[in-house]
Design an enzyme around this catalytic site. Structure first.
Site, PDB file in Angstrom:
ATOM      1  N   SER A   1     115.731  30.670  90.225  1.00 52.30           N
ATOM      2  CA  SER A   1     116.212  32.040  90.441  1.00 52.30           C
ATOM      3  C   SER A   1     115.117  33.033  90.041  1.00 52.30           C
ATOM      4  CB  SER A   1     117.478  32.281  89.619  1.00 52.30           C
ATOM      5  OG  SER A   1     117.794  33.648  89.685  1.00 52.30           O
TER       6      SER A   1
ATOM      7  N   HIS B   1     115.772  31.110  95.008  1.00 59.41           N
ATOM      8  CA  HIS B   1     117.060  31.810  94.925  1.00 59.41           C
ATOM      9  C   HIS B   1     116.821  33.285  94.583  1.00 59.41           C
ATOM     10  CE1 HIS B   1     121.466  31.745  94.230  1.00 59.41           C
ATOM     11  NE2 HIS B   1     121.221  32.617  93.263  1.00 59.41           N
TER      12      HIS B   1
ATOM     13  N   ASP C   1     118.647  36.907  93.942  1.00 55.97           N
ATOM     14  CA  ASP C   1     119.912  37.552  93.605  1.00 55.97           C
ATOM     15  C   ASP C   1     119.867  39.031  93.955  1.00 55.97           C
ATOM     16  OD1 ASP C   1     121.443  35.418  92.352  1.00 55.97           O
ATOM     17  OD2 ASP C   1     119.875  35.426  90.817  1.00 55.97           O
TER      18      ASP C   1
ATOM     19  N   MET D   1     121.784  42.456  93.971  1.00 54.20           N
ATOM     20  CA  MET D   1     122.927  43.102  93.288  1.00 54.20           C
ATOM     21  C   MET D   1     122.917  44.597  93.573  1.00 54.20           C
ATOM     22  SD  MET D   1     122.743  41.211  89.597  1.00 54.20           S
ATOM     23  CE  MET D   1     122.272  39.477  89.454  1.00 54.20           C
TER      24      MET D   1
ATOM     25  N   HIS E   1     121.382  35.326  97.643  1.00 57.97           N
ATOM     26  CA  HIS E   1     122.740  35.411  97.099  1.00 57.97           C
ATOM     27  C   HIS E   1     123.121  36.881  96.984  1.00 57.97           C
ATOM     28  CE1 HIS E   1     125.352  34.622  93.226  1.00 57.97           C
ATOM     29  NE2 HIS E   1     126.075  35.035  94.245  1.00 57.97           N
TER      30      HIS E   1
ATOM     31  N   MET F   1     125.298  39.794  95.910  1.00 59.29           N
ATOM     32  CA  MET F   1     126.370  40.272  95.035  1.00 59.29           C
ATOM     33  C   MET F   1     126.526  41.756  95.332  1.00 59.29           C
ATOM     34  SD  MET F   1     125.227  38.023  91.779  1.00 59.29           S
ATOM     35  CE  MET F   1     123.691  37.652  92.608  1.00 59.29           C
TER      36      MET F   1
ATOM     37  N   MET G   1     129.998  29.982  90.958  1.00 64.89           N
ATOM     38  CA  MET G   1     129.420  30.752  89.863  1.00 64.89           C
ATOM     39  C   MET G   1     129.887  30.137  88.541  1.00 64.89           C
ATOM     40  SD  MET G   1     127.494  32.881  91.271  1.00 64.89           S
ATOM     41  CE  MET G   1     126.929  33.481  89.688  1.00 64.89           C
TER      42      MET G   1
ATOM     43  N   ASP H   1     125.484  27.897  90.110  1.00 66.09           N
ATOM     44  CA  ASP H   1     124.654  29.060  89.796  1.00 66.09           C
ATOM     45  C   ASP H   1     125.067  29.703  88.468  1.00 66.09           C
ATOM     46  OD1 ASP H   1     122.923  31.161  89.921  1.00 66.09           O
ATOM     47  OD2 ASP H   1     123.908  32.191  91.580  1.00 66.09           O
ATOM     48  N   GLY H   2     124.181  29.541  87.476  1.00 63.65           N
ATOM     49  CA  GLY H   2     124.388  30.196  86.190  1.00 63.65           C
ATOM     50  C   GLY H   2     124.460  29.222  85.033  1.00 63.65           C
TER      51      GLY H   2
HETATM   52  C1  DX5 Z   1     123.781  35.523  88.140  1.00 61.66           C
HETATM   53  C2  DX5 Z   1     122.848  35.057  89.234  1.00 61.66           C
HETATM   54  C3  DX5 Z   1     122.152  33.789  88.919  1.00 61.66           C
HETATM   55  C4  DX5 Z   1     121.216  33.856  87.761  1.00 61.66           C
HETATM   56  C5  DX5 Z   1     121.026  32.482  87.180  1.00 61.66           C
HETATM   57  O1  DX5 Z   1     124.478  36.628  88.586  1.00 61.66           O
HETATM   58  O2  DX5 Z   1     123.576  34.856  90.425  1.00 61.66           O
HETATM   59  O3  DX5 Z   1     121.456  33.301  90.077  1.00 61.66           O
HETATM   60  O4  DX5 Z   1     119.958  34.395  88.106  1.00 61.66           O
HETATM   61  O5  DX5 Z   1     120.256  32.590  86.054  1.00 61.66           O
HETATM   62  P1  DX5 Z   1     120.344  31.602  84.822  1.00 61.66           P
HETATM   63  O6  DX5 Z   1     119.925  30.276  85.320  1.00 61.66           O
HETATM   64  O7  DX5 Z   1     119.394  32.214  83.860  1.00 61.66           O
HETATM   65  O8  DX5 Z   1     121.774  31.608  84.335  1.00 61.66           O
HETATM   66 ZN    ZN Z   2     122.585  33.744  92.105  1.00 64.60          ZN
END
Ligand code: DX5
Ligand code: ZN
Length: 216
Positions: A8, A33, A35, A37, A66, A68, A137, A175-176
Site C-alpha cells: 500500500s 495498492h 488508496d 480517499m 481502492h 474510499m 477491510m 486490507d489493513g
Molecule cells: C486503509 C487502507 C489500507 C491501508 C493499509 O484505509 O485501505 O490500504 O493503507 O495499511 P496497513 O497495512 O498499514 O494497515
Molecule cells: Zn486500501
C-alpha cells in the site's frame, strides 16, 4: 494460484515516490495498492488522478486502486485513464452496485467490491459471481498502520464458503493490519491477496519484507 502481495503506497516515502516505485518494480510485489480517499466517506484525503498518472508512468505492475470515495460511479473512466488496472469500490456508498461494477468491467478493468468491518458477507450474495475481487477491510478504512480486527478471520471463512458455494472465481483481498505474524493464518483461511503498508514500509528493507510476505 500463489497468493499476491500488494504494497500500500500510502505508507511509502511520498516525497520520493519515483524511487519507491522503481524499488517495488524490482521486488516480489505483484500489484501496487493505491488508496484514494475523499474526506467524506473516510476521515482522510489522499491521492487524486495526477498522482496515479505519475505512478503509472514508472510502474511495471498492475495498479490496484481502492476508492474510499462517496461517488465512485462518476469517476470510473477518469480512473481508467489515470492508469487503474483493478478498481475497487465500497459496498457502503454505492446504491447501484450492479451498474457500477459493469461499468468498471466494460472499461477494461478488474472490478472489486470492498466491505467495511461491520458489513456482513451475506450482502455480497447477489454479486459474488460478477466481481473479480472482494476486498475485506480488516481495519476501519481511512488510515495506514492500524491494528488488525480479529473478527476478519470469521469473515474470510464465510466469504470463502460463499465463493465455493457459487463456484465463483472471485479473489479475497485482505486490507489493513496485515503483518508477518498473521499472514499465514490469513492465507490458510483462503486469502488470495494481501495488502500491506506499514509492515512493508516501516522496515528499513521493504524488499525483504515483501519476499517474506510472499514466500515464507
Ligand atoms: C486503509 C487502507 C489500507 C491501508 C493499509 O484505509 O485501505 O490500504 O493503507 O495499511 P496497513 O497495512 O498499514 O494497515
Ligand atoms: Zn486500501
Amino acid at each position: 494460484m500463489s497468493h499476491l502481495i500488494a504494497p500500500s503506497l500510502l505508507s511509502c516515502d511520498l516525497s520520493d515516490i519515483k524511487s519507491e516505485i522503481l524499488m517495488l518494480n524490482k521486488s516480489k510485489a505483484d500489484w501496487y495498492h493505491i488508496d484514494v480517499m475523499d474526506g467524506y466517506f473516510v476521515p482522510n484525503i489522499t491521492f487524486g488522478f495526477p498522482i496515479i498518472k505519475s505512478i503509472k508512468k514508472y510502474s511495471k505492475k498492475p495498479l490496484d486502486v481502492h476508492l474510499m470515495i462517496t461517488n465512485p460511479s462518476k469517476y470510473i473512466l477518469d480512473f481508467k485513464n489515470a492508469g487503474a488496472d483493478i478498481l475497487t469500490i465500497h459496498y457502503e456508498v454505492e446504491n447501484h452496485l450492479d451498474r457500477t461494477v459493469n461499468k468498471i468491467k466494460s472499461n477494461g478493468m478488474k472490478a472489486g467490491v470492498a466491505i467495511n468491518p461491520h458489513t456482513p458477507i451475506s450482502y455480497l450474495e447477489n454479486i459474488i459471481n460478477m466481481i473479480d475481487i472482494v476486498c475485506l477491510m480488516s481495519v476501519n478504512p481511512g488510515f495506514g498502520g492500524q491494528k488488525f480486527i480479529i473478527n476478519t478471520y470469521k469473515k474470510i471463512t464465510q466469504l470463502k464458503n460463499l465463493i465455493l458455494n457459487n463456484s465463483s472465481k472471485t479473489l479475497i483481498e485482505i486490507d489493513g493490519g496485515v503483518t508477518l505474524e498473521n499472514k499465514n493464518k490469513l492465507l490458510n483461511l483462503g486469502a488470495d491477496i494481501l495488502v500491506a503498508g506499514n509492515t512493508i514500509f516501516s522496515n528499513p528493507d521493504p524488499n525483504e519484507i515483501i519476499s517474506k510476505l510472499k514466500f515464507n
